[in-house]
Design a protein around this motif. Sequence first.
Motif, PDB file in Angstrom:
ATOM      1  N   THR B  35      -3.616   1.310   8.270  1.00 45.80           N
ATOM      2  CA  THR B  35      -2.658   1.314   7.161  1.00 45.80           C
ATOM      3  C   THR B  35      -3.342   1.120   5.808  1.00 45.80           C
ATOM      4  O   THR B  35      -2.956   1.732   4.823  1.00 45.80           O
ATOM      5  CB  THR B  35      -1.608   0.194   7.323  1.00 45.80           C
ATOM      6  N   HIS B  36      -4.344   0.242   5.768  1.00 45.61           N
ATOM      7  CA  HIS B  36      -5.017   0.019   4.482  1.00 45.61           C
ATOM      8  C   HIS B  36      -6.351  -0.683   4.687  1.00 45.61           C
ATOM      9  O   HIS B  36      -6.661  -1.147   5.781  1.00 45.61           O
ATOM     10  CB  HIS B  36      -4.123  -0.754   3.518  1.00 45.61           C
ATOM     11  N   GLY B  37      -7.119  -0.780   3.612  1.00 44.93           N
ATOM     12  CA  GLY B  37      -8.519  -1.164   3.713  1.00 44.93           C
ATOM     13  C   GLY B  37      -8.845  -2.638   3.831  1.00 44.93           C
ATOM     14  O   GLY B  37     -10.023  -2.997   3.933  1.00 44.93           O
ATOM     15  N   HIS B  38      -7.871  -3.565   3.783  1.00 44.40           N
ATOM     16  CA  HIS B  38      -8.201  -4.980   3.938  1.00 44.40           C
ATOM     17  C   HIS B  38      -8.862  -5.218   5.287  1.00 44.40           C
ATOM     18  O   HIS B  38      -8.483  -4.615   6.294  1.00 44.40           O
ATOM     19  CB  HIS B  38      -6.938  -5.841   3.804  1.00 44.40           C
ATOM     20  N   SER B  39      -9.817  -6.119   5.308  1.00 42.47           N
ATOM     21  CA  SER B  39     -10.697  -6.221   6.475  1.00 42.47           C
ATOM     22  C   SER B  39      -9.985  -6.678   7.742  1.00 42.47           C
ATOM     23  O   SER B  39     -10.491  -6.467   8.838  1.00 42.47           O
ATOM     24  CB  SER B  39     -11.873  -7.145   6.168  1.00 42.47           C
ATOM     25  N   GLY B  93       2.409   0.576  -1.490  1.00 43.87           N
ATOM     26  CA  GLY B  93       2.380  -0.197  -2.738  1.00 43.87           C
ATOM     27  C   GLY B  93       1.542  -1.466  -2.690  1.00 43.87           C
ATOM     28  O   GLY B  93       1.630  -2.310  -3.574  1.00 43.87           O
ATOM     29  N   HIS B  94       0.714  -1.615  -1.681  1.00 47.65           N
ATOM     30  CA  HIS B  94      -0.027  -2.873  -1.481  1.00 47.65           C
ATOM     31  C   HIS B  94      -1.366  -2.862  -2.214  1.00 47.65           C
ATOM     32  O   HIS B  94      -1.621  -3.715  -3.056  1.00 47.65           O
ATOM     33  CB  HIS B  94      -0.205  -3.050   0.031  1.00 47.65           C
ATOM     34  N   VAL B  95      -2.214  -1.886  -1.866  1.00 46.35           N
ATOM     35  CA  VAL B  95      -3.482  -1.684  -2.581  1.00 46.35           C
ATOM     36  C   VAL B  95      -3.739  -0.179  -2.611  1.00 46.35           C
ATOM     37  O   VAL B  95      -2.990   0.592  -2.001  1.00 46.35           O
ATOM     38  CB  VAL B  95      -4.684  -2.382  -1.876  1.00 46.35           C
TER      39      VAL B  95
HETATM   40 ZN   LIG Z   1      -3.510  -6.326   3.112  1.00 48.51          ZN
END
Ligand SMILES: [Zn+2]
Lengths: 561, 349
Positions: B35-39, B93-95
């Motif tokens: 979903t997104h790039g946070h580790s 809309g998160h990052v």
């Molecule tokens: Zn996140």
Amino acid sequence: MNRFATLIDRLAYEPRRNAKVILLRDYFATTPDPERGYALAALTGALSFKHAKPALIRTLVSERTDPVLFGLSYDFVGDLSETAALIWPVAARPQDEIPEQPSLSTVVETLASLSKTELPHRLAAWLDALDETGRWALLKLITGGLRIGVSARLAKTAIAALGPHAPDAIEDVWHGVTPPYRELFAWAEGHGPRPEHSDPAPFRPVMLAHTIEEDDFDTLDAKDFIAEWKWDGIRVQAASARDEDGRVVTRLYSRTGEDISNAFPDLADALSGIDAAIDGELLIIRDGVVQDFNTLQKRLNRTAVNAKMLAELPAAIRAYDVLFADGRDWREEPFVERRARLKRLIREHGSERLDLSPVVPFDDWDGLRAARRDPAALGADAKAIEGVMLKRANSTYLPGRPKGYWYKWKRDPFTVDAVLMYAQRGHGKRSSFYSDYTFGVWRAGPHGDELVPVGKAYFGFTDAELRQIDAFVRRNTTNRFGPVREVTHTADEGLVFEVAFEGLSRSTRHKSGLAMRFPRIARLRWDKPPREADRIETLETLADGAAMRLAAPSEPDERTS
Amino acid sequence: MRPTDLLKVLPQGLYCPPADVFIDPVRPVERALITHGHSDHARAGHGAVLATPETLAIMGVRYGANFAGSTQAVRYGESVTIGDTKFSFAPAGHVLGSAQILVEAGPLRIVVSGDYKRAPDPTCAPFQVVPCDVFVTEATFGLPVFRHPPLGDEVQKLLRSLQQFPEQTHLIGAYALGKAQRLMALIREAGYEKPIYIHGALETLTRLYQAHGVDLGDIRKISAEDGTLAGEIVICPPSAIQDRWTRRFADPITAFASGWMRIRARARQRGVELPLVVSDHADWEDLCRTIRETGAGEIWVTHGAEDALVHWCHVQGLRAQPLHMVGYGDEGEAEPALPHDSQQASGAA
Ligand SMILES: [Zn+2]
Ligand SMILES: [Zn+2]
């Protein structure tokens, strides 16, 4: 309310004294009367609201929120006012219908006349209109929980920063002014007359002493000084005078100018006739013997005074200066003259509740050193003495801590070798350093000797030493708990501190059973293995045997000169 | 088909049996949708990875070019069909690059939102409501005490402090991916034009944002010649905020940009002097609003304060359950550890 809320929100997180002064000054400079005056009153504890209780807040919130959600939230936040402020539901409303937010003045003035039954409705309406920070500030304000580290002295310093006057000048007029302090601000900003004392028995800013350093003796001439015992009590100022209607007004002030008369009704009679303002030490004197600070502490810890306590712990004032007498200011007179006047005053009005602090005779510094070492030899109540005071005979009474006039020469501190166990990050400038240290001494445990924490210290070391300890802590961490690190402390590995302290007493609140007073790091003993640090028995002996000089921990500067 | 036939929780993460893929798996798997790039959501070592081009680029700079066996980019609005299951990506809309993943099989629609927020963010595409039957939501700030304040107020708090204390460095802790860049953009929106200095650990991601067309103004990596940076803004990762590295600055005022700053005890615990309540997650009201807007009748809560949100759903008459997924909580916006035992240490004296 919102500007006030923003201010206290910022102040609550700010550790630096100078920064607090700037924040307050800027607020006072840009906020109109009477709003800023009520803010000043709120910050200095001059306001109280008797009807607003935590139970009321709880009721208001529970009427508006789901109990499960409130419970989970309260658990998470941990503070009732804060939880209420954050969870308070905000009704959706059209953009142009923003409700009018109450000003601090509105809140203060309304609450002064509002009945108890009207309060819930009014409070709810205010909470509806404010934002989270505003609600938090309002709830903290009215429940009396506004503890944000602003002392009266700090607030006065900020007022002084508005204009040409010194903080002590503000102090001088402070006790004659009342909220919202219009005349005080006008004068402080340089566009109004000096507020006249309406209080016949006002507080006068006190004169404080410097700690004497070894080399000071080389430059000071013993003949210029008068010595007294340094009493281990609380510095107070007592004032008594007649008001315009001829009634006697008697007040007892702490050294920061708080009126503490109500806590010492047993002194009222002894003071009511003096028609003067005197400076002295508040002590417990039983059958003519001055009791130690620990005994005094028992009385200070109580908020309500009762007959039993008054009988068992009789308060007295040992006077050492006179500031006002014969209808005039004596502060401009030299100390010898004031002392002579004080002697006369005590001769006329002295009692078992009010006596004169004797001078300590000495010829030279060595003589005084000997007296300081053994007050009992001179017939003094040694257990209530923590050193000697030196006062320049020709000095006038100067508020604050002027250099060169008064010195305190404390008896040598106790020391103990203890082992560093935990270190915690400091604040502000020191936030990148582990600068608060918990240290312990040895005791017998179920599995052999173990260290038990006996105190905490966060000063006494130089900046260079701080860097060394910080590096040691980082290299020898065995465990982390948030901002706290546990540091290696075995028999062979660890860091030994020589800790200096002023006293020790038995305490049930501490794991070790001992409370150390005013501990600080005297020396780093890199040379010493932890196994050679002291044992708890040594401290226990000290606490019991030397109980005469020992007392519960407190910041000595708060109560002594 | 029942929803649990289409998505179920395995130790590796959310699994879609008919397509044999995982979404945001916490352990290496054959095929992953990210979903997104946070580790905590995007990990290295999967066989094949399907994600937005931005997320793939972020994973590339964080883990190196060979972070997965193969990659495939899917843009917002595009979809990929594996067997009979269709996967579509919509902005969260998160990052930068963050996506919700719509999983469709026949008429059944499940949306896995990843982390998301509804508040404005100049650095990424805004959240888009995707109607569905089952909505899988996070609950990082899933308590009604979390109502994030207007962003302008928080930035003003910072700028006012810079005016009042022009001799001091303003050091702001912010998560390296997303928060730091959003903060820069918000500070620019408020009209601040001086250079903003950054810790070296923020550089590659910040440059990547800029390369994706996000205007952040003059951003400078701190160098030895910069001196004490009195009166300047310095942004660093939260872990550096109290690091020895900070000793170079002029009596720094420490700020921290996080939704957790709403809670005073949390801010104090971290030694923060200027808490900035800026979050990249939905607050309580936005969680509730989003659940309503998706029209979903069933809500699965992945990570955060699950109990409160599940309770709220039940009161609303929605089916809801916590998934008790382990291993999530943003890089840092996860709840900071409480020093439970420090009481013991400090209470000892
Ligand atoms: Zn996140
Ligand atoms: Zn997450």
